[in-house]
Design an enzyme around this catalytic site. Structure first.
Site, mmCIF file in Angstrom:
data_model
loop_
_atom_site.group_PDB
_atom_site.id
_atom_site.type_symbol
_atom_site.label_atom_id
_atom_site.label_comp_id
_atom_site.label_asym_id
_atom_site.label_seq_id
_atom_site.Cartn_x
_atom_site.Cartn_y
_atom_site.Cartn_z
ATOM 1 N N GLU A 124 0.830 -1.206 0.000
ATOM 2 C CA GLU A 124 0.000 0.000 0.000
ATOM 3 C C GLU A 124 0.866 1.259 0.000
ATOM 4 O O GLU A 124 0.544 2.253 -0.649
ATOM 5 C CB GLU A 124 -0.944 -0.015 1.198
ATOM 6 C CG GLU A 124 -2.049 -1.050 1.048
ATOM 7 C CD GLU A 124 -2.939 -1.171 2.262
ATOM 8 O OE1 GLU A 124 -4.172 -1.241 2.091
ATOM 9 O OE2 GLU A 124 -2.403 -1.206 3.401
ATOM 10 N N GLU A 144 -3.294 -9.851 2.567
ATOM 11 C CA GLU A 144 -4.184 -9.852 3.736
ATOM 12 C C GLU A 144 -5.216 -10.987 3.736
ATOM 13 O O GLU A 144 -5.479 -11.581 4.797
ATOM 14 C CB GLU A 144 -4.900 -8.495 3.853
ATOM 15 C CG GLU A 144 -4.040 -7.366 4.371
ATOM 16 C CD GLU A 144 -3.263 -6.645 3.281
ATOM 17 O OE1 GLU A 144 -2.741 -5.562 3.560
ATOM 18 O OE2 GLU A 144 -3.204 -7.181 2.153
#
Length: 270
Positions: A124, A144
């Site tokens: 990210e 994730e």
């Protein structure tokens, strides 16, 4: 002033150095592959605010310490995980992971120097950078889902906007890791080089940024980051502060004069 060992450890988790107009931010938590815990997150936000307030900084390089990882996201060690998924979602940092992934107030180019794994929140942060230079051994992924979590700090929404839909969904729905060359083919990575050439490659990009007028670079970054929700026509008419400053700057006059005199420009303040 005496600094205790505990205070020194906290500060040294993320370091900032500024030299020759370039800020270098290093996440140094190698024992957890440069994963970010609450303390490191707070420190990163402090650093970005400090850089934003420093008019002499003209480029930022962010990287991870060592050779194994850029950043593998949130620290998932037993001592660091103290929130459920819902609690994490309810307390999201408005600036995103590492204070960077969703930050819109940083009007300075950010280069991600990806030296190893860039996973989860680390990926990210890469998505929050403007230029990405990676070692050929680097690996990228929003992993994730493999631990029952979600890339809530911009990963899901940013990736699907930055690369072709099927390529983005192929990563998001599997949590798989991709090699640097594959990410370059998708358009997310600017340059891939052998690990031993990474610093030289990053420096080439820095040098090219510093060769440009500082006011122009700030205006470009601000115009892009503040107008992504507008049409090109509407964005062109928005009188942003950095744009107006660039149009009436010493840089603008020097650039034209240097072109006319057939010499490299000398930007004021350099």
């Amino acid at each position: 002033m005496t600094v205790s060992m505990e205070e020194k450890t906290i500060v040294d988790q993320v370091t900032l150095t500024i030299e020759n107009y370039v800020a270098t931010v290093v996440i140094d938590r190698q024992h957890v592959l440069n994963a970010v815990d609450g303390t490191a997150q707070a420190r990163l936000n402090e650093i970005w605010s400090q850089i934003e307030a420093d008019p002499d900084v003209r480029a930022v390089v962010i990287t991870g310490a060592g050779t194994r990882a850029f950043c593998v996201g949130a620290d998932m060690s037993a001592s660091a995980v103290d929130k459920t998924g819902l609690q994490y979602w309810a307390q999201l940092d408005p600036n995103g992971f590492g204070g960077l992934s969703l930050r819109t107030s940083l009007d300075i180019p950010v280069i991600a120097r990806v030296n190893g794994y860039a996973l989860g929140g680390g990926m990210e942060m890469v998505l929050g950078a403007d230029i990405v230079v990676a070692a050929d051994s680097a690996r990228f992924g929003l992993t994730e889902p493999r631990v029952g979590r979600l890339a809530l700090d911009g990963g899901i929404h940013q990736l699907v906007r930055r690369v072709p839909y099927t390529q983005a969904m192929g990563m998001l729905l599997t949590g798989r890791k991709a090699e640097a060359a594959e990410m370059q083919s998708m358009g997310l990575v600017n340059e891939v080089v052998p690990a031993e050439e990474l610093d030289a490659a990053v420096q080439r990009w820095v040098d090219q940024i510093l060769a440009c007028a500082p006011s122009s670079v700030r205006a470009v970054k601000q115009m892009v980051s503040r107008t992504s929700h507008l049409s090109a026509t509407d964005a062109r008419g928005l009188r942003l502060p950095a744009l107006m400053a660039a149009l009436d700057s010493e840089d603008s006059a020097e650039g034209v004069l240097a072109f006319q005199e057939k010499r490299p420009p000398v930007w004021p303040g350099r």
